[in-house]
Write a protein that holds these residues in place. Structure first.
Motif, PDB file in Angstrom:
ATOM      1  N   HIS A  94      29.915  35.813  32.543  1.00 32.23           N
ATOM      2  CA  HIS A  94      29.885  34.708  31.585  1.00 32.23           C
ATOM      3  C   HIS A  94      31.122  33.822  31.799  1.00 32.23           C
ATOM      4  O   HIS A  94      32.236  34.341  31.944  1.00 32.23           O
ATOM      5  CB  HIS A  94      29.871  35.251  30.151  1.00 32.23           C
ATOM      6  N   PRO A  95      30.946  32.499  31.825  1.00 32.46           N
ATOM      7  CA  PRO A  95      32.069  31.598  32.103  1.00 32.46           C
ATOM      8  C   PRO A  95      33.294  31.821  31.212  1.00 32.46           C
ATOM      9  O   PRO A  95      34.429  31.668  31.679  1.00 32.46           O
ATOM     10  CB  PRO A  95      31.473  30.202  31.888  1.00 32.46           C
ATOM     11  N   ASP A  96      33.101  32.179  29.963  1.00 38.43           N
ATOM     12  CA  ASP A  96      34.232  32.383  29.052  1.00 38.43           C
ATOM     13  C   ASP A  96      35.022  33.657  29.346  1.00 38.43           C
ATOM     14  O   ASP A  96      36.115  33.839  28.797  1.00 38.43           O
ATOM     15  CB  ASP A  96      33.753  32.435  27.598  1.00 38.43           C
ATOM     16  N   LEU A  97      34.474  34.541  30.179  1.00 35.02           N
ATOM     17  CA  LEU A  97      35.111  35.830  30.421  1.00 35.02           C
ATOM     18  C   LEU A  97      35.571  36.030  31.863  1.00 35.02           C
ATOM     19  O   LEU A  97      36.001  37.117  32.236  1.00 35.02           O
ATOM     20  CB  LEU A  97      34.148  36.958  30.024  1.00 35.02           C
ATOM     21  N   GLN A  98      35.482  34.998  32.664  1.00 37.85           N
ATOM     22  CA  GLN A  98      35.882  35.120  34.065  1.00 37.85           C
ATOM     23  C   GLN A  98      37.388  35.284  34.184  1.00 37.85           C
ATOM     24  O   GLN A  98      38.143  34.877  33.310  1.00 37.85           O
ATOM     25  CB  GLN A  98      35.385  33.913  34.849  1.00 37.85           C
ATOM     26  N   GLY A  99      37.806  35.940  35.258  1.00 39.23           N
ATOM     27  CA  GLY A  99      39.220  36.163  35.514  1.00 39.23           C
ATOM     28  C   GLY A  99      39.780  37.421  34.878  1.00 39.23           C
ATOM     29  O   GLY A  99      40.982  37.662  34.933  1.00 39.23           O
ATOM     30  N   ARG A 100      38.910  38.248  34.308  1.00 40.27           N
ATOM     31  CA  ARG A 100      39.356  39.483  33.665  1.00 40.27           C
ATOM     32  C   ARG A 100      39.039  40.729  34.496  1.00 40.27           C
ATOM     33  O   ARG A 100      39.226  41.836  34.035  1.00 40.27           O
ATOM     34  CB  ARG A 100      38.691  39.628  32.290  1.00 40.27           C
ATOM     35  N   GLY A 101      38.533  40.555  35.713  1.00 44.28           N
ATOM     36  CA  GLY A 101      38.229  41.693  36.582  1.00 44.28           C
ATOM     37  C   GLY A 101      36.887  42.340  36.305  1.00 44.28           C
ATOM     38  O   GLY A 101      36.589  43.413  36.836  1.00 44.28           O
ATOM     39  N   ILE A 102      36.056  41.703  35.492  1.00 45.52           N
ATOM     40  CA  ILE A 102      34.757  42.285  35.126  1.00 45.52           C
ATOM     41  C   ILE A 102      33.853  42.417  36.348  1.00 45.52           C
ATOM     42  O   ILE A 102      33.219  43.452  36.548  1.00 45.52           O
ATOM     43  CB  ILE A 102      34.080  41.451  34.021  1.00 45.52           C
ATOM     44  N   ALA A 103      33.799  41.383  37.180  1.00 48.50           N
ATOM     45  CA  ALA A 103      32.926  41.435  38.364  1.00 48.50           C
ATOM     46  C   ALA A 103      33.355  42.555  39.302  1.00 48.50           C
ATOM     47  O   ALA A 103      32.506  43.301  39.808  1.00 48.50           O
ATOM     48  CB  ALA A 103      32.924  40.102  39.097  1.00 48.50           C
ATOM     49  N   GLN A 104      34.645  42.707  39.528  1.00 48.33           N
ATOM     50  CA  GLN A 104      35.105  43.777  40.416  1.00 48.33           C
ATOM     51  C   GLN A 104      34.759  45.146  39.846  1.00 48.33           C
ATOM     52  O   GLN A 104      34.357  46.039  40.596  1.00 48.33           O
ATOM     53  CB  GLN A 104      36.604  43.647  40.659  1.00 48.33           C
ATOM     54  N   ARG A 105      34.911  45.321  38.552  1.00 43.12           N
ATOM     55  CA  ARG A 105      34.536  46.605  37.933  1.00 43.12           C
ATOM     56  C   ARG A 105      33.036  46.852  38.072  1.00 43.12           C
ATOM     57  O   ARG A 105      32.605  47.971  38.363  1.00 43.12           O
ATOM     58  CB  ARG A 105      34.952  46.626  36.460  1.00 43.12           C
ATOM     59  N   LEU A 106      32.243  45.813  37.890  1.00 45.34           N
ATOM     60  CA  LEU A 106      30.792  45.945  38.007  1.00 45.34           C
ATOM     61  C   LEU A 106      30.388  46.238  39.456  1.00 45.34           C
ATOM     62  O   LEU A 106      29.502  47.066  39.700  1.00 45.34           O
ATOM     63  CB  LEU A 106      30.132  44.666  37.501  1.00 45.34           C
ATOM     64  N   ILE A 107      31.048  45.603  40.422  1.00 37.73           N
ATOM     65  CA  ILE A 107      30.757  45.877  41.834  1.00 37.73           C
ATOM     66  C   ILE A 107      31.086  47.328  42.154  1.00 37.73           C
ATOM     67  O   ILE A 107      30.267  48.037  42.752  1.00 37.73           O
ATOM     68  CB  ILE A 107      31.542  44.916  42.758  1.00 37.73           C
ATOM     69  N   ARG A 108      32.248  47.792  41.754  1.00 34.61           N
ATOM     70  CA  ARG A 108      32.628  49.188  42.025  1.00 34.61           C
ATOM     71  C   ARG A 108      31.659  50.162  41.360  1.00 34.61           C
ATOM     72  O   ARG A 108      31.297  51.187  41.947  1.00 34.61           O
ATOM     73  CB  ARG A 108      34.062  49.444  41.568  1.00 34.61           C
TER      74      ARG A 108
END
Length: 176
Positions: free
Chosen positions: A87-101
């Protein structure tokens, strides 16, 4: 934040997330294009050929990721990581990297041995992906430096004898 496998009833919310995220980054046309791809992955692909995961926060989906099967000859259990949205408001918090892992761990658990993606090398190197042989891509790439892979079994990402094939949703040279 809870990371879980997506459920079919979440499809409209997931599609809206991808539309919102890519519209904010690249414009409404790209948002609808990626949302359509996600719909095809969820609806038109065999369940064993697509894995999707979401990040949930306060009961809503804030990020999503898909892995779709790449078929090689001789056979290996390989998947394509794409697309990913936060979500655009939550980018930059490492969420995508955690989800990828999280997704990579689930793929290992089902016996997947290779993962590939077509994206920014600087970003995906943070989760262990490195340049992959171009022969492992299903189509000729417009930006070959973006083809990345990782061996999930401790082996090497090497070229295979036969041309790889992707799921129908990605079977379009325009994506590559």
């Amino acid at each position: 934040m809870q990371l879980v496998e997506f459920k079919t009833h979440q499809s409209p919310e997931i599609q809206a997330l991808f539309s919102r995220t890519f519209s904010a980054a690249e414009g409404p046309a790209e948002g609808e294009h990626v949302a359509g791809l996600v719909r095809k992955l969820m609806v038109d692909s065999a369940p064993e050929d697509v894995l999707g995961f979401v990040a949930m926060e306060q009961g809503r989906i804030v990020a999503g990721i898909f892995f779709s099967r790449l078929t090689f000859d001789p056979p290996i259990t390989a998947f394509l990581l794409s697309p990913v949205a936060v979500h655009p408001d939550l980018q930059g918090r490492g969420i995508a990297q955690r989800l990828i892992r999280f997704g990579l761990e689930r793929l290992k658990a089902i016996g997947a041995t290779r993962i590939f993606t077509y994206g920014d090398p600087a970003y995906y190197s943070r989760v262990g992906l490195t340049p992959a042989p171009l022969e492992t891509a299903p189509f000729r790439l417009s930006q070959p430096e973006g083809w990345l892979g990782q061996a999930l079994d401790g082996g090497e990402v090497t070229a295979s004898a036969g041309a790889p094939r992707c799921v129908a949703a990605f079977d379009d040279p325009a994506y590559w």
